[in-house]
Each structure stands twice: as C-alpha cells, then as structure tokens.
Design an enzyme around this catalytic site. Structure first.
Site, PDB file in Angstrom:
ATOM      1  N   ILE A 123       0.827  -1.220   0.000  1.00 47.96           N
ATOM      2  CA  ILE A 123       0.000   0.000   0.000  1.00 47.96           C
ATOM      3  C   ILE A 123       0.857   1.264   0.000  1.00 47.96           C
ATOM      4  CG2 ILE A 123      -2.105  -0.959   1.049  1.00 47.96           C
ATOM      5  CD1 ILE A 123      -1.069   0.207   3.758  1.00 47.96           C
ATOM      6  N   THR A 180     -10.392  -0.921  14.519  1.00 44.76           N
ATOM      7  CA  THR A 180     -10.555  -1.887  15.597  1.00 44.76           C
ATOM      8  C   THR A 180     -11.062  -1.222  16.877  1.00 44.76           C
ATOM      9  OG1 THR A 180      -9.255  -3.307  17.067  1.00 44.76           O
ATOM     10  CG2 THR A 180      -8.059  -1.540  16.011  1.00 44.76           C
ATOM     11  N   ASP A 181     -11.641  -2.032  17.757  1.00 40.80           N
ATOM     12  CA  ASP A 181     -12.056  -1.521  19.073  1.00 40.80           C
ATOM     13  C   ASP A 181     -10.845  -1.212  19.955  1.00 40.80           C
ATOM     14  OD1 ASP A 181     -11.249  -4.152  19.575  1.00 40.80           O
ATOM     15  OD2 ASP A 181     -13.159  -4.799  20.446  1.00 40.80           O
ATOM     16  N   GLU A 182      -9.666  -1.749  19.580  1.00 45.17           N
ATOM     17  CA  GLU A 182      -8.497  -1.614  20.466  1.00 45.17           C
ATOM     18  C   GLU A 182      -8.002  -0.181  20.575  1.00 45.17           C
ATOM     19  OE1 GLU A 182      -5.520  -4.561  20.361  1.00 45.17           O
ATOM     20  OE2 GLU A 182      -6.921  -6.181  19.935  1.00 45.17           O
ATOM     21  N   TYR A 186       0.411  -1.938  18.270  1.00 44.53           N
ATOM     22  CA  TYR A 186      -0.592  -2.200  17.226  1.00 44.53           C
ATOM     23  C   TYR A 186      -1.735  -1.192  17.302  1.00 44.53           C
ATOM     24  CZ  TYR A 186      -4.876  -4.152  15.234  1.00 44.53           C
ATOM     25  OH  TYR A 186      -6.071  -4.303  14.558  1.00 44.53           O
ATOM     26  N   LYS A 211      -2.971   1.803  14.677  1.00 42.73           N
ATOM     27  CA  LYS A 211      -4.305   1.874  14.064  1.00 42.73           C
ATOM     28  C   LYS A 211      -4.967   3.214  14.408  1.00 42.73           C
ATOM     29  CE  LYS A 211      -6.383  -0.836  12.050  1.00 42.73           C
ATOM     30  NZ  LYS A 211      -6.475  -1.164  10.591  1.00 42.73           N
TER      31      LYS A 211
HETATM   32  P1  NAD Z   1      -4.492 -10.187   8.670  1.00 46.05           P
HETATM   33  O1  NAD Z   1      -3.201  -9.983   9.363  1.00 46.05           O
HETATM   34  O2  NAD Z   1      -5.083 -11.557   8.638  1.00 46.05           O
HETATM   35  O3  NAD Z   1      -4.375  -9.706   7.158  1.00 46.05           O
HETATM   36  C1  NAD Z   1      -3.711  -8.536   6.790  1.00 46.05           C
HETATM   37  C2  NAD Z   1      -3.463  -8.572   5.280  1.00 46.05           C
HETATM   38  O4  NAD Z   1      -2.829  -7.346   4.909  1.00 46.05           O
HETATM   39  C3  NAD Z   1      -2.553  -9.715   4.841  1.00 46.05           C
HETATM   40  O5  NAD Z   1      -3.079 -10.358   3.711  1.00 46.05           O
HETATM   41  C4  NAD Z   1      -1.241  -9.022   4.510  1.00 46.05           C
HETATM   42  O6  NAD Z   1      -0.498  -9.682   3.492  1.00 46.05           O
HETATM   43  C5  NAD Z   1      -1.746  -7.657   4.046  1.00 46.05           C
HETATM   44  N1  NAD Z   1      -0.724  -6.607   4.211  1.00 46.05           N
HETATM   45  C6  NAD Z   1       0.039  -6.367   5.315  1.00 46.05           C
HETATM   46  N2  NAD Z   1       0.866  -5.332   5.075  1.00 46.05           N
HETATM   47  C7  NAD Z   1       0.592  -4.891   3.817  1.00 46.05           C
HETATM   48  C8  NAD Z   1       1.096  -3.834   3.016  1.00 46.05           C
HETATM   49  N3  NAD Z   1       2.057  -3.018   3.458  1.00 46.05           N
HETATM   50  N4  NAD Z   1       0.575  -3.662   1.783  1.00 46.05           N
HETATM   51  C9  NAD Z   1      -0.393  -4.489   1.317  1.00 46.05           C
HETATM   52  N5  NAD Z   1      -0.885  -5.517   2.026  1.00 46.05           N
HETATM   53  C10 NAD Z   1      -0.410  -5.712   3.265  1.00 46.05           C
HETATM   54  O7  NAD Z   1      -5.495  -9.155   9.334  1.00 46.05           O
HETATM   55  P2  NAD Z   1      -7.064  -9.280   9.614  1.00 46.05           P
HETATM   56  O8  NAD Z   1      -7.257  -9.933  10.931  1.00 46.05           O
HETATM   57  O9  NAD Z   1      -7.727  -9.814   8.413  1.00 46.05           O
HETATM   58  O10 NAD Z   1      -7.416  -7.739   9.795  1.00 46.05           O
HETATM   59  C11 NAD Z   1      -7.769  -6.938   8.653  1.00 46.05           C
HETATM   60  C12 NAD Z   1      -8.040  -5.521   9.111  1.00 46.05           C
HETATM   61  O11 NAD Z   1      -9.108  -5.531  10.062  1.00 46.05           O
HETATM   62  C13 NAD Z   1      -6.859  -4.861   9.828  1.00 46.05           C
HETATM   63  O12 NAD Z   1      -6.821  -3.514   9.429  1.00 46.05           O
HETATM   64  C14 NAD Z   1      -7.203  -4.972  11.314  1.00 46.05           C
HETATM   65  O13 NAD Z   1      -6.642  -3.915  12.021  1.00 46.05           O
HETATM   66  C15 NAD Z   1      -8.710  -4.880  11.265  1.00 46.05           C
HETATM   67  N6  NAD Z   1      -9.438  -5.581  12.356  1.00 46.05           N
HETATM   68  C16 NAD Z   1      -9.174  -6.883  12.644  1.00 46.05           C
HETATM   69  C17 NAD Z   1      -9.927  -7.540  13.623  1.00 46.05           C
HETATM   70  C18 NAD Z   1      -9.704  -8.999  13.958  1.00 46.05           C
HETATM   71  O14 NAD Z   1     -10.318  -9.506  14.910  1.00 46.05           O
HETATM   72  N7  NAD Z   1      -8.882  -9.718  13.225  1.00 46.05           N
HETATM   73  C19 NAD Z   1     -10.922  -6.840  14.323  1.00 46.05           C
HETATM   74  C20 NAD Z   1     -11.142  -5.480  14.020  1.00 46.05           C
HETATM   75  C21 NAD Z   1     -10.397  -4.867  13.017  1.00 46.05           C
HETATM   76  O1  DAU Z   2     -10.288  -6.459  19.200  1.00 50.75           O
HETATM   77  C1  DAU Z   2      -9.990  -6.489  17.833  1.00 50.75           C
HETATM   78  C2  DAU Z   2      -8.603  -7.040  17.661  1.00 50.75           C
HETATM   79  O2  DAU Z   2      -8.688  -8.442  17.918  1.00 50.75           O
HETATM   80  C3  DAU Z   2      -8.000  -6.785  16.286  1.00 50.75           C
HETATM   81  O3  DAU Z   2      -7.857  -5.410  16.095  1.00 50.75           O
HETATM   82  C4  DAU Z   2      -6.642  -7.482  16.151  1.00 50.75           C
HETATM   83  O4  DAU Z   2      -6.141  -7.328  14.847  1.00 50.75           O
HETATM   84  C5  DAU Z   2      -6.835  -8.959  16.449  1.00 50.75           C
HETATM   85  O5  DAU Z   2      -5.594  -9.624  16.406  1.00 50.75           O
HETATM   86  C6  DAU Z   2      -7.486  -9.153  17.817  1.00 50.75           C
HETATM   87  O6  DAU Z   2      -6.583  -8.751  18.885  1.00 50.75           O
HETATM   88  P1  DAU Z   2      -6.480  -9.567  20.256  1.00 50.75           P
HETATM   89  O7  DAU Z   2      -5.178  -9.291  20.850  1.00 50.75           O
HETATM   90  O8  DAU Z   2      -7.693  -9.363  21.087  1.00 50.75           O
HETATM   91  O9  DAU Z   2      -6.574 -11.075  19.645  1.00 50.75           O
HETATM   92  P2  DAU Z   2      -5.743 -12.402  19.976  1.00 50.75           P
HETATM   93  O10 DAU Z   2      -6.438 -13.521  19.278  1.00 50.75           O
HETATM   94  O11 DAU Z   2      -4.283 -12.235  19.764  1.00 50.75           O
HETATM   95  O12 DAU Z   2      -5.997 -12.585  21.535  1.00 50.75           O
HETATM   96  C7  DAU Z   2      -7.312 -12.700  22.053  1.00 50.75           C
HETATM   97  C8  DAU Z   2      -7.185 -12.783  23.556  1.00 50.75           C
HETATM   98  O13 DAU Z   2      -6.559 -14.033  23.886  1.00 50.75           O
HETATM   99  C9  DAU Z   2      -6.301 -11.714  24.153  1.00 50.75           C
HETATM  100  O14 DAU Z   2      -6.824 -11.338  25.433  1.00 50.75           O
HETATM  101  C10 DAU Z   2      -4.946 -12.394  24.329  1.00 50.75           C
HETATM  102  C11 DAU Z   2      -5.335 -13.827  24.598  1.00 50.75           C
HETATM  103  N1  DAU Z   2      -4.371 -14.848  24.123  1.00 50.75           N
HETATM  104  C12 DAU Z   2      -3.920 -14.774  22.850  1.00 50.75           C
HETATM  105  C13 DAU Z   2      -3.011 -15.697  22.374  1.00 50.75           C
HETATM  106  C14 DAU Z   2      -2.473 -15.598  20.970  1.00 50.75           C
HETATM  107  C15 DAU Z   2      -3.988 -15.870  24.975  1.00 50.75           C
HETATM  108  O15 DAU Z   2      -4.433 -15.963  26.136  1.00 50.75           O
HETATM  109  N2  DAU Z   2      -3.090 -16.804  24.499  1.00 50.75           N
HETATM  110  C16 DAU Z   2      -2.570 -16.739  23.236  1.00 50.75           C
HETATM  111  O16 DAU Z   2      -1.713 -17.604  22.888  1.00 50.75           O
END
Ligand code: NAD
Ligand code: DAU
Length: 351
Positions: free
Chosen positions: A59, A133-135, A159, A163
């Site tokens: 990007i 994200t909510d974070e 992180y 964001k």
């Molecule tokens: P992910 O890590 O699974 O996917 C991220 C994607 O972005 C990957 O395919 C990666 O190759 C691509 N990417 C990374 N850097 C890049 C760059 N510089 N240029 C182009 N592509 C790049 O993430 P996700 O869990 O699918 O999250 C997607 C979005 O949603 C993120 O912006 C994250 O902050 C947001 N989000 C995630 C969650 C969650 O629970 N996973 C919740 C709320 C918001």
């Molecule tokens: O809230 C939205 C976010 O949720 C997104 O913005 C992030 O991209 C996504 O990664 C996620 O963040 P969390 O840190 O909440 O997700 P994770 O799955 O890493 O962890 C969920 C919870 O579980 C958190 O309290 C940490 C805990 N955890 C996580 C891992 C990987 C463990 O207890 N053990 C583990 O090994």
C-alpha cells in the site's frame, strides 16, 4: 464499477472478497503484499473469476497505487491491509508503524489524487473506508459501559497506537481535503481463514496437534467476539449507506473471557474429534502479554439504528461452524503453519 480492496488475502479481507463477489456483479481489485499473514490459498475458491484482479504489492508503493487508480478507476477503497497481531507489535513495532501509519498515509494521498481527478458526480459517490478496531479505545473496567463512537482514543499497544494514528489521518483527510471517508471499528473476529497465531485458530490447531493451549495470565480478559461474515456484511452496509465522515461500531454483543472461549472450543472438539481424555487437559497458563488490555466491548447501536445491521450469527452457531471448518481444512492449516510460523511460535512461546 470497481472497488479496490487492500489486504484481501488476509483473514477478514479474504472473507470480504468472497462475500462481495458472490453478492455483486462488480469487479474487485485486490491489492495485497502477501506478508506472512496473506495467503493466496484463502482465495483459491475464486481462482479464474475474471471479476477478481489480484495484484501483489505494498500500500506504500505510491507509483503502483497511482497506476491502479488510473487503470481501474475504483469507486471505493476498502482498506483492510495492516499488520494486525498485538504480540508481534510488541516484539517488533517498526513494521506496524510502516504499514499501518505510513502505508495508510500513502494510500490516502493516492486516493485523494484520484478523487480530485473525478467528475463532481463521481466525487460525490467515491468512498474511502478505513477498517479499524475496538483496540484504539484502550481497556474497559469490568462495570464500564461498552465503547461508544464518542469514546476517546486511548490505545495501549504498538498495534492499537498505529491503528489509532491511521484513523486520525483518515479523519484529517476528510476534514481538511473533503475526501469522503468512512471508518468502522470492530471487535474480535473469528471464522474461516483466521491465521493460527490468534487465540481461536491457535487453540484449535494446537489442540489437534496435542500441544499446549496457552492462556495468558489468568485468562479472565474479556473480548467481544463476532463471526467474520457478520463483520463483512456490516462493512458492505456502511459502504452502501454510511454517512460520510462518520465512524460506526461493529460488535457481536458477545463478551466472553478467554478462558470461556477456550473451554468452549475444547467441549466442541471433544464432541467432533474425540480422543482419550478432554482437550481441556492441554490448557496451560503462560506469562501474560505486556500491557494486556483487560476488557473490550462494543456499543453497536448506532449501526443498528442508522443502517439496520445486527449480527446474524450467535457465538454458539459461529464457533461450531468455525471448528468444523478447521477440521475440514487441515491442508490449509498445514500450509500456513510451516517455516516462518514455526519460527514465530518458538520465538514467542519458547520451544
Ligand atoms: P491479517 O493480518 O489476517 O491480514 C492482513 C493482510 O494485509 C494480509 O493479507 C497481509 O499480506 C496484508 N498486508 C500487510 N501489510 C501490507 C502492506 N504493506 N501492503 C499491502 N498488504 C499488506 O489481518 P485481519 O485480521 O484480516 O485484519 C484486517 C483488518 O481488520 C486490519 O486492518 C485490522 O486492524 C482490522 N481488524 C481486525 C480484527 C480482527 O479480529 N482480526 C478486528 C477489528 C479490526
Ligand atoms: O479487538 C480487535 C482485535 O482483535 C483486532 O484489532 C486485532 O487485529 C486482532 O488480532 C485481535 O486482537 P487480540 O489481541 O484481542 O486477539 P488475539 O487472538 O491475539 O488474543 C485474544 C485474547 O486471547 C487476548 O486477550 C490475548 C489472549 N491470548 C492470545 C493468544 C495468541 C492468549 O491468552 N493466548 C494466546 O496464545
């Protein structure tokens, strides 16, 4: 008509791409750098679909993105691309600043250049949707009300700070330049194609491999879990009818402790893939995440009131479908848990 999706080979992005192509006739340009988190196997089911144009790229590559805008004239950008794992941001924050902040800035500048070149009618219709994200709001105390859209940003991890910074840029590009932006803030997603560094897919993968199920600290941290397809529907709805310049909260109304989530996964696995003893025997308490946010919860009444969106899936139905998906897609899991993944697991959890 065409939309430009960034990060469409990742977890949520690939689910969005599948849903979008099955629900519309539009062309979709999918720009993804294919970092460790991006995986073309997530898109195998749409291989050969002429409406899906995959472009490998960053990007932050201004020349490439300008070219994509000129060539495809997208009516909207849906910006998923990010470094997304909190634990990795603690080990190495640099990549998070580079992609989430500098990359988003560069993408906004390309989008602004494209938007300015449009006719007045096309300008009115153009949208830049920032997936956040909510974070960014930090941590809630146990009795506090869920985060509303008016809550101040108080990010606690590299992180979430990256964001939040990106969200501020998006907001400024609206107020200063008039770029028609929308921002969504979502809670924790789960579902197919979730990379097994995150809690739910990690626990499923480790359980099946007979490995420890690592729980940070006391496991009483609370997250608000949402099935990924519900998140994707919500984004499409905000894109369609959200008010420009506004932000919308997306959540599952489903707060659970990590311990409850892991126990639920073990109960489902005990039923679907029985073994001698319970998977719960593999639960292992490990060192807590530094600065670990205690509780997130989303007040998602605005999107319901203004746009009529509510989650369709309950946690009970969504998590069962998710476990079944992982059981049915073991080759996918094996494909993404080789090489660099093992290195990360060793670095983070120890051998
Ligand atoms: P992910 O890590 O699974 O996917 C991220 C994607 O972005 C990957 O395919 C990666 O190759 C691509 N990417 C990374 N850097 C890049 C760059 N510089 N240029 C182009 N592509 C790049 O993430 P996700 O869990 O699918 O999250 C997607 C979005 O949603 C993120 O912006 C994250 O902050 C947001 N989000 C995630 C969650 C969650 O629970 N996973 C919740 C709320 C918001
Ligand atoms: O809230 C939205 C976010 O949720 C997104 O913005 C992030 O991209 C996504 O990664 C996620 O963040 P969390 O840190 O909440 O997700 P994770 O799955 O890493 O962890 C969920 C919870 O579980 C958190 O309290 C940490 C805990 N955890 C996580 C891992 C990987 C463990 O207890 N053990 C583990 O090994």
């Amino acid at each position: 008509m065409t939309v430009l999706v960034t990060g469409g080979a990742g977890f949520i992005g690939s689910n969005f791409v599948h849903q979008w192509l099955s629900a519309t006739d539009e062309q979709l340009v999918n720009l993804d750098a294919l970092t460790y988190a991006g995986n073309l196997a997530n898109l195998a089911a749409i291989e050969g679909d002429p409406r899906h144009v995959f472009v490998r790229g960053d990007i932050g590559d201004r020349a490439l993105i300008d070219r994509l805008f000129a060539e495809h004239q997208p009516r909207a950008v849906i910006h998923f691309a990010a470094e997304s794992h909190v634990d990795r941001s603690i080990h190495g924050p640099g990549a998070f600043i580079q992609t989430n902040v500098v990359g988003t800035f560069s993408l906004l500048e390309s989008a602004r250049g494209h938007w300015r070149s449009l006719t007045p009618e096309a300008r009115d219709l153009f949208r830049f949707l920032q997936v956040s994200t909510d974070e960014v709001y930090g941590s809630l105390t146990p009795d506090a009300a869920p985060f509303a859209e008016t809550h101040p940003f108080e990010p606690n991890s590299p992180y979430s700070a990256s964001k939040a910074a990106a969200d501020h840029l998006v907001r400024a590009w609206f107020h200063t330049y008039g770029l028609p932006v929308l921002t969504t803030h979502c809670s924790n997603n789960y579902g197919p194609y979730h990379f097994p560094e995150k809690l739910i897919p990690l626990v499923i993968a480790n359980a099946l491999a007979g490995k420890p199920l690592p729980i940070y600290g006391d496991g009483r941290q609370v997250r608000d879990w949402l099935y990924v397809e519900d998140h994707c529907h919500a984004i499409a709805r905000v894109l369609e009818a959200g008010r420009v310049g506004e932000s919308y909260h997306i959540g599952g109304w489903n707060e659970m402790t990590n311990l409850d989530v892991v126990n639920t996964l073990c109960v489902i696995l005990d039923e679907l893939r029985p073994k001698a003893g319970s998977y719960k025997d593999q639960i292992t308490f490990v060192k807590d995440r530094p600065g670990h946010d205690r509780r997130y919860a989303m007040d998602a009444r605005k999107i319901e009131r203004e746009l009529g969106w509510r989650p369709k899936e309950t946690f009970a139905t969504g998590i069962r479908k998710t476990v079944q998906w992982y059981l049915d897609n073991q080759p996918w899991v094996e494909g993404v848990t080789s090489g660099a993944y093992r290195q990360w697991m060793n670095q983070h959890y120890g051998a």
